[in-house]
Design an enzyme around this catalytic site. Structure first.
Site, mmCIF file in Angstrom:
data_model
loop_
_atom_site.group_PDB
_atom_site.id
_atom_site.type_symbol
_atom_site.label_atom_id
_atom_site.label_comp_id
_atom_site.label_asym_id
_atom_site.label_seq_id
_atom_site.Cartn_x
_atom_site.Cartn_y
_atom_site.Cartn_z
ATOM 1 N N ILE A 110 1.060 -1.139 -0.059
ATOM 2 C CA ILE A 110 0.037 0.009 0.185
ATOM 3 C C ILE A 110 0.943 1.201 0.033
ATOM 4 C CG2 ILE A 110 -1.839 1.228 1.024
ATOM 5 C CD1 ILE A 110 -2.523 -1.466 0.158
ATOM 6 N N LYS A 111 0.692 2.148 -1.049
ATOM 7 C CA LYS A 111 1.653 3.403 -1.205
ATOM 8 C C LYS A 111 1.046 4.316 -0.397
ATOM 9 C CE LYS A 111 3.152 3.842 -5.468
ATOM 10 N NZ LYS A 111 3.322 4.238 -6.531
#
Length: 196
Positions: free
Chosen positions: A140-141
């Site tokens: 998850i950026k």
């Protein structure tokens, strides 16, 4: 294949990632070829990449039409399309992820960029995306803003894979490293594995 310059990078300890995603890259077998022949080790995405993929092709038209007829809003349609593509890309990378014991083989999806200055919102969205994607080899950026730092630490402490973006300058790099280490320490304190 021995003369492939991308393969030579592997011998230097480098992992080549593709900053691009589009459904036909996956469905055509091209992504698998890039992984197997060119040594592609990961893939990243963001809303701008998906916008380009959707706007510059007709690949998504039927899905968009079907969801619009079901009265889905733009955000829901975007999330359905992007999550589907990220899951399928992660499935293509899964053999590499397994073979390298989690060293490589990841695909990342960014939290909504409008949450870059909202710690709580970033944490909630990252948790939701992590659960929805349901793959061990996704990241998850999260942006490395001042408000992103506590989110990074919290998410890592929960065992959520985080890919940090918008990381500019050594002072912020140090802060991200500290958040990462603090997150790992909190995860270890819960007696959960820190190597996955």
């Amino acid at each position: 294949m021995k003369d492939n310059p991308l393969r030579k990078l592997e011998t230097l300890g480098q992992s080549v990632w593709l900053d691009y995603i589009r459904r036909d890259l996956i469905s055509s077998g091209e992504l698998r070829r890039l992984i197997e022949e060119d040594g592609l080790r990961g893939m990243t995405s963001n809303p701008a990449i998906f916008e380009k993929a959707i706007a510059e092709s007709h690949i998504y038209d039927q899905d968009i039409s079907d969801m619009a007829l079901k009265k889905k809003d733009v955000k829901s349609i975007y999330e359905a399309l992007s999550q589907h593509d990220v899951q399928n890309a992660a499935d293509e990378f899964r053999p590499l992820y397994d073979r390298t014991d989690g060293e490589d083989g990841y695909v990342s999806l960014e939290v909504n960029p409008h949450l870059a200055h909202d710690t709580k919102g970033t944490i909630e969205e990252a948790r939701r995306l992590w659960a929805a994607l349901h793959r061990p080899n996704v990241f998850i950026k999260v942006p490395a803003t001042a408000d992103g730092l506590p989110a990074i630490q919290q998410l890592i402490s929960e065992g959520i894979n985080v890919n940090v973006t918008l990381l500019f300058g050594l002072p912020r790099y140090r802060q991200v490293a500290e958040a990462y280490i603090a997150g790992l320490e909190a995860l270890a304190a819960k007696r959960k594995p820190v190597n996955i």
